[in-house]
Design a protein around this motif. Structure first.
Motif, mmCIF file in Angstrom:
data_model
loop_
_atom_site.group_PDB
_atom_site.id
_atom_site.type_symbol
_atom_site.label_atom_id
_atom_site.label_comp_id
_atom_site.label_asym_id
_atom_site.label_seq_id
_atom_site.Cartn_x
_atom_site.Cartn_y
_atom_site.Cartn_z
ATOM 1 N N ASN A 1 -23.142 -47.313 55.157
ATOM 2 C CA ASN A 1 -24.414 -47.851 54.669
ATOM 3 C C ASN A 1 -24.749 -49.193 55.302
ATOM 4 O OD1 ASN A 1 -25.094 -45.715 52.937
ATOM 5 N ND2 ASN A 1 -23.793 -46.514 51.301
ATOM 6 N N GLN A 2 -23.737 -49.930 55.751
ATOM 7 C CA GLN A 2 -23.982 -51.221 56.375
ATOM 8 C C GLN A 2 -24.635 -51.077 57.745
ATOM 9 O OE1 GLN A 2 -20.197 -53.236 56.418
ATOM 10 N NE2 GLN A 2 -20.290 -53.753 54.239
ATOM 11 N N ASP A 3 -24.604 -49.875 58.329
ATOM 12 C CA ASP A 3 -25.229 -49.659 59.635
ATOM 13 C C ASP A 3 -26.728 -49.405 59.524
ATOM 14 O OD1 ASP A 3 -22.829 -49.881 61.152
ATOM 15 O OD2 ASP A 3 -22.284 -47.842 60.569
ATOM 16 N N GLN A 4 -27.239 -49.199 58.317
ATOM 17 C CA GLN A 4 -28.671 -48.973 58.155
ATOM 18 C C GLN A 4 -29.450 -50.232 58.517
ATOM 19 O OE1 GLN A 4 -29.668 -45.852 54.779
ATOM 20 N NE2 GLN A 4 -28.607 -47.593 53.901
ATOM 21 N N GLY A 5 -30.644 -50.026 59.039
ATOM 22 C CA GLY A 5 -31.471 -51.179 59.342
ATOM 23 C C GLY A 5 -32.379 -50.956 60.546
ATOM 24 N N ILE A 6 -32.984 -52.047 60.992
ATOM 25 C CA ILE A 6 -33.900 -52.032 62.133
ATOM 26 C C ILE A 6 -33.156 -52.504 63.385
ATOM 27 C CG2 ILE A 6 -36.056 -52.890 63.079
ATOM 28 C CD1 ILE A 6 -36.402 -51.113 60.652
ATOM 29 N N TYR A 7 -33.154 -51.659 64.405
ATOM 30 C CA TYR A 7 -32.536 -51.975 65.690
ATOM 31 C C TYR A 7 -33.636 -52.177 66.737
ATOM 32 C CZ TYR A 7 -28.057 -50.336 63.782
ATOM 33 O OH TYR A 7 -26.915 -50.168 63.031
ATOM 34 N N THR A 8 -33.350 -53.046 67.715
ATOM 35 C CA THR A 8 -34.268 -53.271 68.828
ATOM 36 C C THR A 8 -33.538 -53.013 70.134
ATOM 37 O OG1 THR A 8 -35.484 -54.963 67.599
ATOM 38 C CG2 THR A 8 -35.773 -54.927 69.990
ATOM 39 N N ALA A 9 -34.164 -52.218 71.004
ATOM 40 C CA ALA A 9 -33.638 -51.993 72.350
ATOM 41 C C ALA A 9 -34.560 -52.693 73.338
ATOM 42 C CB ALA A 9 -33.564 -50.502 72.653
ATOM 43 N N ASN A 10 -34.054 -53.722 74.031
ATOM 44 C CA ASN A 10 -34.816 -54.371 75.088
ATOM 45 C C ASN A 10 -34.498 -53.638 76.389
ATOM 46 O OD1 ASN A 10 -34.712 -56.981 77.281
ATOM 47 N ND2 ASN A 10 -36.571 -56.639 76.097
ATOM 48 N N ILE A 11 -35.461 -52.882 76.884
ATOM 49 C CA ILE A 11 -35.248 -51.981 78.012
ATOM 50 C C ILE A 11 -35.804 -52.625 79.277
ATOM 51 C CG2 ILE A 11 -35.692 -49.667 78.915
ATOM 52 C CD1 ILE A 11 -36.187 -48.802 75.970
ATOM 53 N N ARG A 12 -34.934 -52.735 80.288
ATOM 54 C CA ARG A 12 -35.350 -53.319 81.570
ATOM 55 C C ARG A 12 -35.316 -52.239 82.636
ATOM 56 N NH1 ARG A 12 -32.277 -58.293 84.571
ATOM 57 N NH2 ARG A 12 -30.528 -56.864 84.178
ATOM 58 N N SER A 13 -36.412 -52.107 83.360
ATOM 59 C CA SER A 13 -36.504 -51.104 84.411
ATOM 60 C C SER A 13 -35.931 -51.661 85.721
ATOM 61 C CB SER A 13 -37.957 -50.679 84.614
ATOM 62 O OG SER A 13 -38.708 -51.761 85.145
ATOM 63 N N GLN A 14 -35.820 -50.777 86.701
ATOM 64 C CA GLN A 14 -35.310 -51.204 88.006
ATOM 65 C C GLN A 14 -36.224 -52.239 88.661
ATOM 66 O OE1 GLN A 14 -32.480 -50.668 89.310
ATOM 67 N NE2 GLN A 14 -31.658 -48.975 88.085
ATOM 68 N N SER A 15 -37.495 -52.259 88.266
ATOM 69 C CA SER A 15 -38.438 -53.254 88.804
ATOM 70 C C SER A 15 -38.484 -54.515 87.954
ATOM 71 C CB SER A 15 -39.834 -52.639 88.893
ATOM 72 O OG SER A 15 -40.277 -52.226 87.611
#
Length: 262
Positions: free
Chosen positions: A102-116
């Motif tokens: 239950n401690q893993d529940q929540g809002i996650y953010t993925a900052n995605i960087r492209s090759q450019s």
């Protein structure tokens, strides 16, 4: 390079990652990810173009925690030891979490960087659900039986289905038979045949389960519950036994006192 310089360098790298996230464009709408306690869930990366790396961040006690970095077709870099052994990078940089609590529940953010070197951030809402079983379903019967001489036994009344849990939907099967209709979670029966069985199915985002109600032509079954009532009966039996023991003890004490006075 001294330890103080190393610490400063690590802090600065995390700061730059979080700074990039704060100024990133959104990759798309927030993705809701369901999971089961003890199971696994994947936070998918869905962007056009080739991904260079993905920085994963979660809010931890009000602060942003950059806990992992993934790269396509490369091993994961875990930055928080509480996730050791529970994270895996997929071939496209998506993140899989295992042994969920239950401690893993929540809002996650993925900052995605492209090759450019273009960046966007993707939000995820990870929510855990109970794996449903038939024991979680309770069916309450409130029916009357009609018997005719040398004729069939028919049923009229209601069957109500209930489940405790979030995001649960309930449906009744065999509702297309004559003399039945459904209102919310209640199945109404009008002069139906007693040999027909009715099944209530409960579904949540990760599982489904069913419980079947069969109503025999027996008046003892006209008002009862089908479900996990064994524990309640055991508790009632235990209380009755305790009351009987106490009552017997008081009666024996009373007669013993009368014998002494005589």
């Amino acid at each position: 390079m001294g330890c103080g310089t190393c610490t400063f360098s690590v802090k600065m790298s995390i700061f730059l990652v979080l700074l990039d996230i704060s100024y990133s464009m959104h990759c798309g709408p927030r993705i809701n990810v369901p999971g089961a306690e003890g199971g696994g869930a994947t936070l998918p990366v869905r962007v056009q173009g080739q991904v260079k790396d993905v920085s994963w961040v979660i809010s931890d006690d009000g602060r942003l925690n950059h806990f992992a970095t993934t790269k396509p077709n490369e091993p994961i870099d875990i930055r928080d030891n509480k996730f050791d052994g529970r994270l895996r990078s997929e071939t496209n940089g998506s993140l899989t979490l295992t042994d969920l609590t239950n401690q893993d529940q929540g809002i996650y953010t993925a900052n995605i960087r492209s090759q450019s070197n273009q960046r966007c951030d993707q939000l995820y809402h990870l929510q855990l659900y109970k794996t449903l079983t038939s024991e979680d379903i309770l069916i309450h019967l409130n029916v009357t039986l009609s018997e005719t001489h040398n004729g069939p036994c028919t049923i009229t009344g209601t069957l109500s289905c209930a489940v405790i849990g979030s995001d649960v939907t309930l449906t009744w099967n065999n509702t297309n038979s004559p003399g039945t209709e459904v209102t919310n979670h209640t199945l109404r029966i009008y002069n139906a045949q007693s040999h027909v069985t009715y099944s209530c199915t409960a579904r949540n985002p990760i599982s489904e389960a069913s419980r079947t109600a069969h109503i025999p032509c027996n008046r003892e079954f006209t008002r009862r519950e089908i479900g996990n009532y064994t524990r309640q009966n055991m508790i009632r039996l235990g209380l009755a036994s305790v009351i009987l023991i106490i009552t017997s003890y008081l009666i024996l004490q009373h007669f013993h006192g009368m014998k002494i006075e005589m």
